[in-house]
Design an enzyme around this catalytic site. Structure first.
Site, PDB file in Angstrom:
ATOM      1  N   ASN A 282       0.865  -1.181   0.000  1.00 37.85           N
ATOM      2  CA  ASN A 282       0.000   0.000   0.000  1.00 37.85           C
ATOM      3  C   ASN A 282       0.904   1.233   0.000  1.00 37.85           C
ATOM      4  OD1 ASN A 282      -1.801   2.051   0.500  1.00 37.85           O
ATOM      5  ND2 ASN A 282      -2.273   1.418   2.603  1.00 37.85           N
ATOM      6  N   TRP A 283       0.978   1.882  -1.158  1.00 38.19           N
ATOM      7  CA  TRP A 283       1.904   3.017  -1.280  1.00 38.19           C
ATOM      8  C   TRP A 283       1.348   4.289  -0.645  1.00 38.19           C
ATOM      9  CZ3 TRP A 283       4.212   2.963  -6.947  1.00 38.19           C
ATOM     10  CH2 TRP A 283       4.887   1.741  -7.155  1.00 38.19           C
ATOM     11  N   LYS A 284       0.093   4.284  -0.273  1.00 37.29           N
ATOM     12  CA  LYS A 284      -0.553   5.472   0.321  1.00 37.29           C
ATOM     13  C   LYS A 284      -0.326   6.698  -0.578  1.00 37.29           C
ATOM     14  CE  LYS A 284       0.220   3.345   4.779  1.00 37.29           C
ATOM     15  NZ  LYS A 284       0.155   3.469   6.206  1.00 37.29           N
TER      16      LYS A 284
ATOM     17  N   HIS B  15      -9.279   0.535   5.046  1.00 34.37           N
ATOM     18  CA  HIS B  15      -7.995   0.840   5.705  1.00 34.37           C
ATOM     19  C   HIS B  15      -8.231   1.766   6.898  1.00 34.37           C
ATOM     20  CE1 HIS B  15      -3.947   2.308   6.427  1.00 34.37           C
ATOM     21  NE2 HIS B  15      -3.536   1.217   5.814  1.00 34.37           N
TER      22      HIS B  15
ATOM     23  N   GLU C 274      -6.695   4.256   7.975  1.00 34.15           N
ATOM     24  CA  GLU C 274      -6.571   5.700   7.697  1.00 34.15           C
ATOM     25  C   GLU C 274      -7.848   6.226   7.049  1.00 34.15           C
ATOM     26  OE1 GLU C 274      -2.859   5.439   5.591  1.00 34.15           O
ATOM     27  OE2 GLU C 274      -1.867   4.911   7.460  1.00 34.15           O
TER      28      GLU C 274
ATOM     29  N   GLU D 295      -5.047  -5.548  10.425  1.00 35.55           N
ATOM     30  CA  GLU D 295      -4.075  -4.474  10.639  1.00 35.55           C
ATOM     31  C   GLU D 295      -4.362  -3.774  11.967  1.00 35.55           C
ATOM     32  OE1 GLU D 295      -2.152  -3.169   6.736  1.00 35.55           O
ATOM     33  OE2 GLU D 295      -3.905  -1.908   7.039  1.00 35.55           O
TER      34      GLU D 295
ATOM     35  N   GLY E 128       2.508   1.989  10.772  1.00 32.46           N
ATOM     36  CA  GLY E 128       3.390   3.146  10.628  1.00 32.46           C
ATOM     37  C   GLY E 128       4.079   3.552  11.923  1.00 32.46           C
TER      38      GLY E 128
ATOM     39  N   SER F 173       3.761  -2.429  10.242  1.00 30.90           N
ATOM     40  CA  SER F 173       5.212  -2.366  10.423  1.00 30.90           C
ATOM     41  C   SER F 173       5.923  -3.668  10.059  1.00 30.90           C
ATOM     42  CB  SER F 173       5.555  -1.927  11.852  1.00 30.90           C
ATOM     43  OG  SER F 173       5.034  -0.628  12.095  1.00 30.90           O
TER      44      SER F 173
ATOM     45  N   GLY G 165       2.982  -1.248   4.257  1.00 30.20           N
ATOM     46  CA  GLY G 165       2.939   0.186   3.993  1.00 30.20           C
ATOM     47  C   GLY G 165       4.329   0.720   3.680  1.00 30.20           C
ATOM     48  N   GLY G 166       4.974   1.326   4.676  1.00 32.35           N
ATOM     49  CA  GLY G 166       6.263   1.991   4.485  1.00 32.35           C
ATOM     50  C   GLY G 166       7.296   1.147   3.749  1.00 32.35           C
TER      51      GLY G 166
END
Ligand code: PEP
Length: 249
Positions: A9-11, A94, A96, A166, A172, A212, A233-234
Protein backbone atom coordinates in the site's frame (compact mmCIF):
# COMPACT_ATOMS: atom_id res chain seq x y z
CA UNK A 1 -4.69 -24.36 -0.97
CA UNK A 2 -4.88 -20.69 -0.07
CA UNK A 3 -2.74 -18.07 -1.76
CA UNK A 4 0.31 -16.48 -0.25
CA UNK A 5 0.07 -12.75 -0.90
CA UNK A 6 2.25 -9.71 -0.36
CA UNK A 7 0.53 -6.41 -1.12
CA UNK A 8 2.13 -2.97 -0.98
CA UNK A 9 0.00 0.00 0.00
CA UNK A 10 1.90 3.02 -1.28
CA UNK A 11 -0.55 5.47 0.32
CA UNK A 12 -0.06 9.11 -0.85
CA UNK A 13 3.52 8.54 -1.94
CA UNK A 14 5.35 8.30 -5.26
CA UNK A 15 4.78 10.73 -8.10
CA UNK A 16 4.79 9.57 -11.70
CA UNK A 17 8.56 9.37 -12.08
CA UNK A 18 8.96 7.67 -8.72
CA UNK A 19 6.22 5.19 -9.61
CA UNK A 20 8.02 4.28 -12.83
CA UNK A 21 11.32 3.90 -11.00
CA UNK A 22 9.90 1.80 -8.17
CA UNK A 23 8.11 -0.57 -10.54
CA UNK A 24 11.20 -0.77 -12.75
CA UNK A 25 13.37 -1.81 -9.81
CA UNK A 26 10.73 -4.23 -8.49
CA UNK A 27 10.47 -5.94 -11.85
CA UNK A 28 14.21 -6.54 -11.70
CA UNK A 29 13.96 -8.42 -8.38
CA UNK A 30 13.42 -12.11 -8.04
CA UNK A 31 9.86 -12.68 -6.86
CA UNK A 32 8.71 -16.16 -5.82
CA UNK A 33 6.43 -17.96 -8.27
CA UNK A 34 4.01 -19.08 -5.56
CA UNK A 35 3.43 -15.63 -4.03
CA UNK A 36 0.91 -13.15 -5.41
CA UNK A 37 2.53 -9.71 -5.48
CA UNK A 38 0.26 -6.65 -5.52
CA UNK A 39 1.11 -2.95 -5.48
CA UNK A 40 -1.34 -0.12 -4.79
CA UNK A 41 -0.09 3.22 -6.19
CA UNK A 42 -2.05 6.48 -6.16
CA UNK A 43 -5.11 6.93 -8.38
CA UNK A 44 -3.18 9.19 -10.75
CA UNK A 45 -0.61 6.48 -11.42
CA UNK A 46 -2.85 3.43 -11.66
CA UNK A 47 -3.10 3.46 -15.43
CA UNK A 48 0.62 3.75 -16.10
CA UNK A 49 1.43 1.32 -13.28
CA UNK A 50 -0.85 -1.24 -14.86
CA UNK A 51 0.95 -0.78 -18.19
CA UNK A 52 4.34 -0.92 -16.50
CA UNK A 53 3.75 -4.25 -14.72
CA UNK A 54 2.79 -6.03 -17.92
CA UNK A 55 4.99 -9.06 -18.51
CA UNK A 56 5.70 -9.43 -14.77
CA UNK A 57 3.86 -11.26 -12.00
CA UNK A 58 2.99 -7.97 -10.26
CA UNK A 59 -0.64 -6.84 -10.23
CA UNK A 60 -2.03 -3.41 -9.43
CA UNK A 61 -4.71 -2.47 -6.90
CA UNK A 62 -6.41 0.80 -6.00
CA UNK A 63 -6.33 2.16 -2.45
CA UNK A 64 -10.00 3.11 -2.30
CA UNK A 65 -13.17 3.62 -4.36
CA UNK A 66 -16.59 5.18 -3.90
CA UNK A 67 -19.64 3.01 -3.39
CA UNK A 68 -21.78 4.81 -6.00
CA UNK A 69 -21.47 3.96 -9.69
CA UNK A 70 -21.26 7.64 -10.78
CA UNK A 71 -22.65 11.05 -9.94
CA UNK A 72 -22.08 14.21 -7.94
CA UNK A 73 -19.29 13.00 -5.67
CA UNK A 74 -16.53 15.53 -6.18
CA UNK A 75 -13.09 14.06 -5.83
CA UNK A 76 -14.20 10.45 -5.79
CA UNK A 77 -13.40 7.51 -8.07
CA UNK A 78 -15.89 4.80 -9.07
CA UNK A 79 -15.51 1.10 -9.66
CA UNK A 80 -16.05 1.55 -13.41
CA UNK A 81 -13.24 4.10 -13.51
CA UNK A 82 -10.90 1.59 -11.90
CA UNK A 83 -12.00 -1.15 -14.27
CA UNK A 84 -11.58 1.15 -17.26
CA UNK A 85 -7.84 1.32 -16.51
CA UNK A 86 -7.68 -2.43 -15.99
CA UNK A 87 -7.62 -2.42 -12.19
CA UNK A 88 -9.72 -5.15 -10.63
CA UNK A 89 -8.51 -5.13 -7.01
CA UNK A 90 -9.18 -2.49 -4.37
CA UNK A 91 -8.13 -1.95 -0.76
CA UNK A 92 -11.16 -1.07 1.39
CA UNK A 93 -11.55 -0.31 5.08
CA UNK A 94 -8.00 0.84 5.71
CA UNK A 95 -7.69 2.37 9.18
CA UNK A 96 -6.57 5.70 7.70
CA UNK A 97 -9.81 5.81 5.68
CA UNK A 98 -11.75 4.95 8.82
CA UNK A 99 -10.07 7.44 11.15
CA UNK A 100 -9.07 10.33 8.85
CA UNK A 101 -11.92 10.26 6.32
CA UNK A 102 -14.86 9.22 8.46
CA UNK A 103 -15.49 5.86 6.84
CA UNK A 104 -17.79 3.93 9.13
CA UNK A 105 -18.35 0.18 9.14
CA UNK A 106 -21.59 0.86 7.24
CA UNK A 107 -19.93 2.91 4.50
CA UNK A 108 -17.20 0.30 4.15
CA UNK A 109 -19.87 -2.40 3.87
CA UNK A 110 -21.47 -0.48 0.99
CA UNK A 111 -18.11 -0.11 -0.75
CA UNK A 112 -17.33 -3.81 -0.34
CA UNK A 113 -20.74 -4.76 -1.74
CA UNK A 114 -20.34 -2.41 -4.72
CA UNK A 115 -16.87 -3.75 -5.48
CA UNK A 116 -17.92 -7.39 -5.26
CA UNK A 117 -21.07 -6.92 -7.38
CA UNK A 118 -18.82 -5.43 -10.03
CA UNK A 119 -16.41 -8.36 -10.02
CA UNK A 120 -13.58 -6.70 -8.11
CA UNK A 121 -11.29 -8.41 -5.63
CA UNK A 122 -11.33 -6.62 -2.27
CA UNK A 123 -8.45 -6.38 0.19
CA UNK A 124 -10.57 -5.82 3.29
CA UNK A 125 -8.73 -4.14 6.18
CA UNK A 126 -9.80 -4.29 9.78
CA UNK A 127 -8.21 -4.16 13.21
CA UNK A 128 -8.42 -2.69 16.67
CA UNK A 129 -6.80 0.47 17.99
CA UNK A 130 -4.53 0.64 21.02
CA UNK A 131 -7.23 1.40 23.59
CA UNK A 132 -9.33 -1.50 22.31
CA UNK A 133 -6.33 -3.84 22.52
CA UNK A 134 -5.51 -2.62 26.04
CA UNK A 135 -9.09 -3.01 27.24
CA UNK A 136 -9.24 -6.53 25.82
CA UNK A 137 -12.04 -5.78 23.36
CA UNK A 138 -9.94 -6.48 20.25
CA UNK A 139 -11.71 -9.72 19.35
CA UNK A 140 -15.19 -8.22 19.59
CA UNK A 141 -14.10 -5.12 17.63
CA UNK A 142 -12.70 -7.27 14.82
CA UNK A 143 -15.78 -9.50 14.81
CA UNK A 144 -18.04 -6.47 14.40
CA UNK A 145 -15.90 -5.10 11.56
CA UNK A 146 -16.15 -8.45 9.78
CA UNK A 147 -19.90 -8.65 10.35
CA UNK A 148 -20.54 -5.16 8.99
CA UNK A 149 -18.03 -5.26 6.17
CA UNK A 150 -18.19 -8.80 4.87
CA UNK A 151 -20.78 -11.09 6.39
CA UNK A 152 -23.69 -9.90 4.23
CA UNK A 153 -21.84 -11.31 1.22
CA UNK A 154 -22.90 -14.71 -0.14
CA UNK A 155 -20.54 -17.71 0.03
CA UNK A 156 -19.70 -17.30 -3.64
CA UNK A 157 -18.16 -13.87 -2.98
CA UNK A 158 -15.55 -15.02 -0.48
CA UNK A 159 -13.09 -16.10 -3.17
CA UNK A 160 -12.93 -12.40 -4.08
CA UNK A 161 -12.01 -11.23 -0.59
CA UNK A 162 -8.48 -10.98 0.80
CA UNK A 163 -8.60 -10.31 4.54
CA UNK A 164 -6.03 -7.96 6.06
CA UNK A 165 -5.74 -7.78 9.84
CA UNK A 166 -4.07 -4.47 10.64
CA UNK A 167 -3.91 -3.52 14.31
CA UNK A 168 -4.03 0.28 14.19
CA UNK A 169 -1.39 0.56 16.92
CA UNK A 170 1.11 -1.20 14.65
CA UNK A 171 0.55 0.80 11.46
CA UNK A 172 3.39 3.15 10.63
CA UNK A 173 4.55 3.09 14.25
CA UNK A 174 7.45 0.68 13.98
CA UNK A 175 5.66 -1.41 16.58
CA UNK A 176 4.68 -4.83 15.23
CA UNK A 177 2.26 -7.31 16.69
CA UNK A 178 4.26 -10.27 17.94
CA UNK A 179 4.04 -13.37 15.76
CA UNK A 180 1.90 -14.91 18.54
CA UNK A 181 -0.49 -11.94 18.64
CA UNK A 182 -0.83 -12.01 14.86
CA UNK A 183 -1.41 -15.77 14.73
CA UNK A 184 -3.91 -15.59 17.61
CA UNK A 185 -6.02 -12.97 15.83
CA UNK A 186 -5.75 -14.68 12.44
CA UNK A 187 -6.98 -17.95 13.98
CA UNK A 188 -9.87 -16.03 15.55
CA UNK A 189 -10.73 -14.44 12.20
CA UNK A 190 -10.69 -17.81 10.45
CA UNK A 191 -12.90 -19.32 13.17
CA UNK A 192 -15.32 -16.39 12.90
CA UNK A 193 -15.49 -16.81 9.11
CA UNK A 194 -16.11 -20.56 9.59
CA UNK A 195 -18.98 -19.84 11.97
CA UNK A 196 -20.62 -17.46 9.48
CA UNK A 197 -19.86 -19.53 6.37
CA UNK A 198 -18.23 -22.95 6.71
CA UNK A 199 -14.88 -24.55 7.50
CA UNK A 200 -13.88 -25.17 3.90
CA UNK A 201 -14.49 -21.57 2.91
CA UNK A 202 -12.72 -20.24 6.00
CA UNK A 203 -9.76 -22.48 5.19
CA UNK A 204 -9.59 -21.21 1.63
CA UNK A 205 -9.36 -17.46 2.30
CA UNK A 206 -6.08 -15.60 2.64
CA UNK A 207 -5.60 -13.52 5.77
CA UNK A 208 -2.77 -10.99 5.61
CA UNK A 209 -1.12 -9.24 8.51
CA UNK A 210 -0.33 -5.52 8.25
CA UNK A 211 1.51 -3.25 10.65
CA UNK A 212 5.21 -2.37 10.42
CA UNK A 213 6.18 -5.50 8.50
CA UNK A 214 9.79 -5.15 7.37
CA UNK A 215 12.32 -7.45 5.70
CA UNK A 216 13.74 -8.31 9.12
CA UNK A 217 10.50 -9.40 10.77
CA UNK A 218 8.38 -10.73 7.88
CA UNK A 219 9.64 -14.28 8.15
CA UNK A 220 8.62 -14.79 11.79
CA UNK A 221 5.21 -13.18 11.23
CA UNK A 222 4.48 -15.19 8.07
CA UNK A 223 5.38 -18.38 9.93
CA UNK A 224 2.01 -18.32 11.71
CA UNK A 225 -0.14 -21.08 10.27
CA UNK A 226 -3.07 -18.73 9.69
CA UNK A 227 -0.92 -15.88 8.36
CA UNK A 228 -0.95 -15.97 4.57
CA UNK A 229 1.16 -12.90 3.90
CA UNK A 230 1.26 -9.20 4.50
CA UNK A 231 -0.16 -5.82 3.62
CA UNK A 232 2.88 -3.61 3.65
CA UNK A 233 2.94 0.19 3.99
CA UNK A 234 6.26 1.99 4.48
CA UNK A 235 8.45 -0.96 3.52
CA UNK A 236 6.65 -1.27 0.17
CA UNK A 237 8.30 1.97 -1.00
CA UNK A 238 11.66 0.25 -1.26
CA UNK A 239 11.62 -2.28 -4.09
CA UNK A 240 14.49 -4.37 -2.78
CA UNK A 241 13.02 -4.58 0.72
CA UNK A 242 9.54 -5.29 -0.60
CA UNK A 243 10.91 -8.12 -2.74
CA UNK A 244 12.73 -9.44 0.31
CA UNK A 245 9.41 -9.48 2.19
CA UNK A 246 7.81 -11.40 -0.70
CA UNK A 247 10.64 -13.93 -0.31
CA UNK A 248 10.05 -14.33 3.44
CA UNK A 249 7.68 -17.33 3.45
C1 PEP B 1 -0.59 -0.06 6.13
O1 PEP B 1 -0.77 1.14 6.09
O2 PEP B 1 -1.41 -0.83 5.60
C2 PEP B 1 0.59 -0.55 6.82
C3 PEP B 1 0.63 -1.80 7.18
O3 PEP B 1 1.61 0.37 7.04
P1 PEP B 1 3.05 0.08 7.68
O4 PEP B 1 3.58 -1.18 7.06
O5 PEP B 1 3.87 1.27 7.31
O6 PEP B 1 2.83 -0.07 9.14
Amino acid sequence: MRNKIVAGNWKMNMDTQETDALIGTLKGQSLPADVTVIIAPSFTNLDRANQAVKGSKITVAAQNMHQASHGAFTGEVSVDMLKSVGVDTVILGHSERRSDFGETDNIIGLKVAAAIVNGMTVIFCFGEDLSQRESGSHFSVVKKQLEKGIFDLPNSALSKVIFAYEPVWAIGTGETASPEQAQEMHAFVRKTIAERYDNALADSVSILYGGSVKPNNANEIFAGKDVDGGLIGGAALDAVGFAAIANSF
